[in-house]
Design a protein around this motif. Structure first.
Motif, mmCIF file in Angstrom:
data_model
loop_
_atom_site.group_PDB
_atom_site.id
_atom_site.type_symbol
_atom_site.label_atom_id
_atom_site.label_comp_id
_atom_site.label_asym_id
_atom_site.label_seq_id
_atom_site.Cartn_x
_atom_site.Cartn_y
_atom_site.Cartn_z
ATOM 1 N N LYS A 114 0.849 -1.190 0.000
ATOM 2 C CA LYS A 114 0.000 0.000 0.000
ATOM 3 C C LYS A 114 0.880 1.234 0.000
ATOM 4 O O LYS A 114 1.677 1.448 0.923
ATOM 5 C CB LYS A 114 -0.908 0.004 1.232
ATOM 6 C CG LYS A 114 -1.823 1.205 1.284
ATOM 7 C CD LYS A 114 -2.674 1.203 2.533
ATOM 8 C CE LYS A 114 -3.512 2.475 2.561
ATOM 9 N NZ LYS A 114 -4.134 2.695 3.848
ATOM 10 N N SER A 115 0.743 2.049 -1.027
ATOM 11 C CA SER A 115 1.500 3.293 -1.111
ATOM 12 C C SER A 115 1.077 4.223 0.022
ATOM 13 O O SER A 115 -0.105 4.385 0.299
ATOM 14 C CB SER A 115 1.248 3.966 -2.464
ATOM 15 O OG SER A 115 1.965 5.174 -2.542
ATOM 16 N N THR A 116 2.068 4.818 0.697
ATOM 17 C CA THR A 116 1.787 5.746 1.793
ATOM 18 C C THR A 116 2.298 7.147 1.495
ATOM 19 O O THR A 116 2.226 8.021 2.350
ATOM 20 C CB THR A 116 2.405 5.239 3.108
ATOM 21 O OG1 THR A 116 3.826 5.074 2.908
ATOM 22 C CG2 THR A 116 1.779 3.925 3.546
ATOM 23 N N THR A 120 7.184 5.826 -0.626
ATOM 24 C CA THR A 120 7.021 5.072 0.620
ATOM 25 C C THR A 120 5.819 4.143 0.505
ATOM 26 O O THR A 120 4.870 4.425 -0.218
ATOM 27 C CB THR A 120 6.832 5.989 1.840
ATOM 28 O OG1 THR A 120 5.644 6.765 1.667
ATOM 29 C CG2 THR A 120 8.035 6.907 2.032
ATOM 30 N N ASP A 122 3.665 0.656 2.770
ATOM 31 C CA ASP A 122 3.546 -0.381 3.782
ATOM 32 C C ASP A 122 3.469 -1.712 3.046
ATOM 33 O O ASP A 122 2.575 -1.914 2.222
ATOM 34 C CB ASP A 122 2.281 -0.200 4.630
ATOM 35 C CG ASP A 122 2.398 0.942 5.616
ATOM 36 O OD1 ASP A 122 3.524 1.444 5.845
ATOM 37 O OD2 ASP A 122 1.357 1.336 6.175
ATOM 38 N N LYS A 139 7.480 -0.996 7.002
ATOM 39 C CA LYS A 139 7.445 0.393 6.526
ATOM 40 C C LYS A 139 8.632 0.558 5.587
ATOM 41 O O LYS A 139 9.787 0.480 6.018
ATOM 42 C CB LYS A 139 7.556 1.375 7.690
ATOM 43 C CG LYS A 139 6.478 1.220 8.739
ATOM 44 C CD LYS A 139 5.215 1.867 8.274
ATOM 45 C CE LYS A 139 4.171 1.859 9.385
ATOM 46 N NZ LYS A 139 2.877 2.283 8.905
#
Length: 192
Positions: A114-116, A120, A122, A139
């Motif tokens: 999952k793009s944060t 970046t 997760d 992370k």
């Protein structure tokens, strides 16, 4: 008729180009030792004890335009644990901790990314350690990517996650300050 043929060729070319922009596959650069699986744990609450696993390999796929399509798979030889202290390493390999005679390999395989933010993500996946498989979240951050001096293309990432020892059936009680270990990862992959 010629216009329709040209339009069809242009559309086919665009679809082929779009297909090439999909996730690229990488092999973690174990040969050049440009990858690390490190850890740290509190020693009595007074200092940090650091260690590493010297023998591991893995692969990942990375699609910068669609990070959610990325995947990671890593295999770690648990006997390769090294904390720069032979007696401690022998104890870490024992049934009190890693139990390497029964579980010589730890693995991580992603189940979702999952793009944060920009660069970046997760990375959720299943970590198998000491014979126990549990979901963990790493992370992760893209460190960089590009051509290397040998004609290849590389991408590098760093990441971290914190594990509760008891979640992985490590029952040795090291005191209240030492119930969790932080994994610190740095991987550089060579595009295949």
């Amino acid at each position: 008729m010629l216009k329709k043929t040209l339009a069809a060729l242009a559309l086919g070319s665009a679809l082929l180009t779009a297909g090439q922009a999909m996730a690229a596959d990488y092999v973690i650069d174990k040969q050049g030792q440009h990858a690390f699986v490190n850890f740290k744990i509190s020693h009595l609450g007074y200092s940090w004890l650091y260690g590493t696993f010297k023998d591991f390999d893995g692969t990942f796929s990375f699609d910068e335009k669609n990070p959610e399509a990325s995947k990671v798979k890593v295999n770690i030889n648990t006997e390769s644990v090294d904390t720069n202290h032979a007696e401690r390493d022998k104890h870490l390999r024992s049934g009190d901790f890693l139990n390497v005679s029964k579980h010589p390999t730890a693995t991580f395989e992603s189940t979702a990314v999952k793009s944060t933010g920009t660069g970046t993500a997760d990375i959720t996946g299943n970590l198998t350690l000491n014979g126990v498989t549990k979901p963990v979240v790493i992370k992760a951050k893209l460190v960089g990517q590009g051509d290397d001096p040998w004609g290849g293309y590389r991408a590098g990432f760093e990441g971290s996650t914190t594990l509760k020892l008891k979640d992985f059936d490590i029952q040795k009680d090291l005191g209240p300050a030492s119930q969790e270990v932080e994994l610190i990862l740095s991987v550089e992959g060579v595009r295949q």
